[in-house]
Design an enzyme around this catalytic site. Sequence first.
Site, PDB file in Angstrom:
ATOM      1  N   GLY A 283       0.826  -1.209   0.000  1.00  0.00           N
ATOM      2  CA  GLY A 283       0.000   0.000   0.000  1.00  0.00           C
ATOM      3  C   GLY A 283       0.849   1.243   0.000  1.00  0.00           C
ATOM      4  O   GLY A 283       2.052   1.179  -0.253  1.00  0.00           O
ATOM      5  N   ASN A 284       0.228   2.381   0.255  1.00  0.00           N
ATOM      6  CA  ASN A 284       0.990   3.632   0.330  1.00  0.00           C
ATOM      7  C   ASN A 284       0.350   4.563   1.354  1.00  0.00           C
ATOM      8  O   ASN A 284      -0.684   4.235   1.934  1.00  0.00           O
ATOM      9  CB  ASN A 284       1.082   4.282  -1.054  1.00  0.00           C
ATOM     10  CG  ASN A 284      -0.291   4.611  -1.615  1.00  0.00           C
ATOM     11  OD1 ASN A 284      -0.996   5.457  -1.088  1.00  0.00           O
ATOM     12  ND2 ASN A 284      -0.692   3.894  -2.668  1.00  0.00           N
ATOM     13  N   ARG A 285       0.972   5.713   1.557  1.00  0.00           N
ATOM     14  CA  ARG A 285       0.578   6.592   2.658  1.00  0.00           C
ATOM     15  C   ARG A 285      -0.537   7.584   2.317  1.00  0.00           C
ATOM     16  O   ARG A 285      -0.827   8.488   3.100  1.00  0.00           O
ATOM     17  CB  ARG A 285       1.791   7.386   3.145  1.00  0.00           C
ATOM     18  CG  ARG A 285       2.877   6.524   3.728  1.00  0.00           C
ATOM     19  CD  ARG A 285       4.030   7.398   4.219  1.00  0.00           C
ATOM     20  NE  ARG A 285       5.168   6.578   4.580  1.00  0.00           N
ATOM     21  CZ  ARG A 285       5.287   5.923   5.743  1.00  0.00           C
ATOM     22  NH1 ARG A 285       4.330   6.017   6.640  1.00  0.00           N
ATOM     23  NH2 ARG A 285       6.355   5.194   5.981  1.00  0.00           N
ATOM     24  N   SER A 286      -1.157   7.466   1.162  1.00  0.00           N
ATOM     25  CA  SER A 286      -2.180   8.445   0.800  1.00  0.00           C
ATOM     26  C   SER A 286      -3.380   8.354   1.738  1.00  0.00           C
ATOM     27  O   SER A 286      -3.898   7.277   2.015  1.00  0.00           O
ATOM     28  CB  SER A 286      -2.626   8.205  -0.647  1.00  0.00           C
ATOM     29  OG  SER A 286      -3.684   9.078  -0.943  1.00  0.00           O
TER      30      SER A 286
ATOM     31  N   ALA B  16      -3.316   7.664  -5.185  1.00  0.00           N
ATOM     32  CA  ALA B  16      -1.986   7.069  -5.322  1.00  0.00           C
ATOM     33  C   ALA B  16      -2.215   5.594  -5.641  1.00  0.00           C
ATOM     34  O   ALA B  16      -2.754   4.847  -4.824  1.00  0.00           O
ATOM     35  CB  ALA B  16      -1.206   7.230  -4.029  1.00  0.00           C
TER      36      ALA B  16
END
Length: 413
Positions: free
Chosen positions: A220-223, A287
Amino acid sequence: MTQESSTPDNRPANVGLGRELILGVGGGIAAYKACDLLRRLKESGYLVTVIPTQNSLNFVGAATWEALSGRPVETNLWNNVHKVPHIQLAKIASMIVIAPTTADLLARLAGGRADDLLTNVVLASKAPLLLVPAMHPEMWLNAATVANVQTLRSRGVTVLEPDVGALTGSDIGQGRFPESQRIVAAVAENFARKADLHGHRILITAGGTREAIDPVRYIGNRSSGKQGFALALAAVRRGALVDLVAANSELADIEGVRMHRVESTADMFAKVSELADKADAIIMSAAVADARPVNRSQTKISKEQFHSLELETNPDILKHLSESRNANQILVGFAAETAGDLREKGSQKLKAKGVDLLYVNDVSQGQIFGEDDSTGWIVDSTEQDFFFQAGSKLALADLLLDRIVSKLGYPND
Ligand code: C5P
């Protein structure tokens, strides 16, 4: 996983929330009443920058405005000239309210003068202008003032009628500064009228996609989704029909926006593909995970076996949209970078992705993701690029929408 909700009524809620206002203060005794107005505007959710004229400082000092607005107050055109602060302010404002507006200010505004900071900002801004005149009845009824008000109204400026009643000294008549509530209501009404996206469908993506590795783990990512949700709120307030495809965001549904909750890039791609055809503009602020595991394990991979992952590239949704779009569809991309010349990288990505508009920001060192504010470059295929500095994500949303509005209706090929 897709969860949908919709409300038939697209009426804007909470119009003030996060909107950038400039409150100009003219040199009349009613300047002290603008202190209460400022407080009420802030209570309604507006972010207010005060620009007092030099004369008004005789009634209320800059320190009072700084304390009440919680922001620095600039009174002089000649301070910080290298930063061109008036142009920055002019671009960020969603509306300029001048309260009180003196007879002299009416004359200067009608004449298109730019001889102090406030009039410079007005002239340099495309934001709607709302004037709240307050003066002695003789001045209000003077033929010169009447003509100036007429001129300003003919240009689309909203000039409120002053209240009738007792004024400073023994005067009674029309010229009183209205109650704060009336002015706040006029500001809200003005925004409600600015439905420049009415009848347009806008598709927005937000958040960050996740690619399952097994039932427990994911890539995943930090968005956080804040920018995409801000865009959806700003668009619905401007009358658009908004579809928001949100990936893994904890933010609440927005009233009036059709919500589509998704998890993976494949989910997002499917939902966006389904909705893209009807959209006049598509804003990909999500993102998107660039790659996913080739195999998704149905059971938790044991610690002993969890040491490497085989990945495959995800489809580039935005690229796909730009290759298959309708002639008049506007496409907007986002780019998160961590090093290098931001603007240059943004320009290259704008071309590579074949989009009309791209916002590029530096997300290194925990900046921007999850924050309420943003800093970055708006890179545009047809208009001037713009450096957006430390403003709210909502203010940025309105700026991007302004550009979309100006592009809608022009073929993009
Ligand atoms: O190539 P990059 O990931 O930097 O591009 C970012 C832009 O492209 C964003 O607007 C993002 O939503 C979109 N994107 C996409 N599909 C991907 C990767 C990015 O639509 N697989």
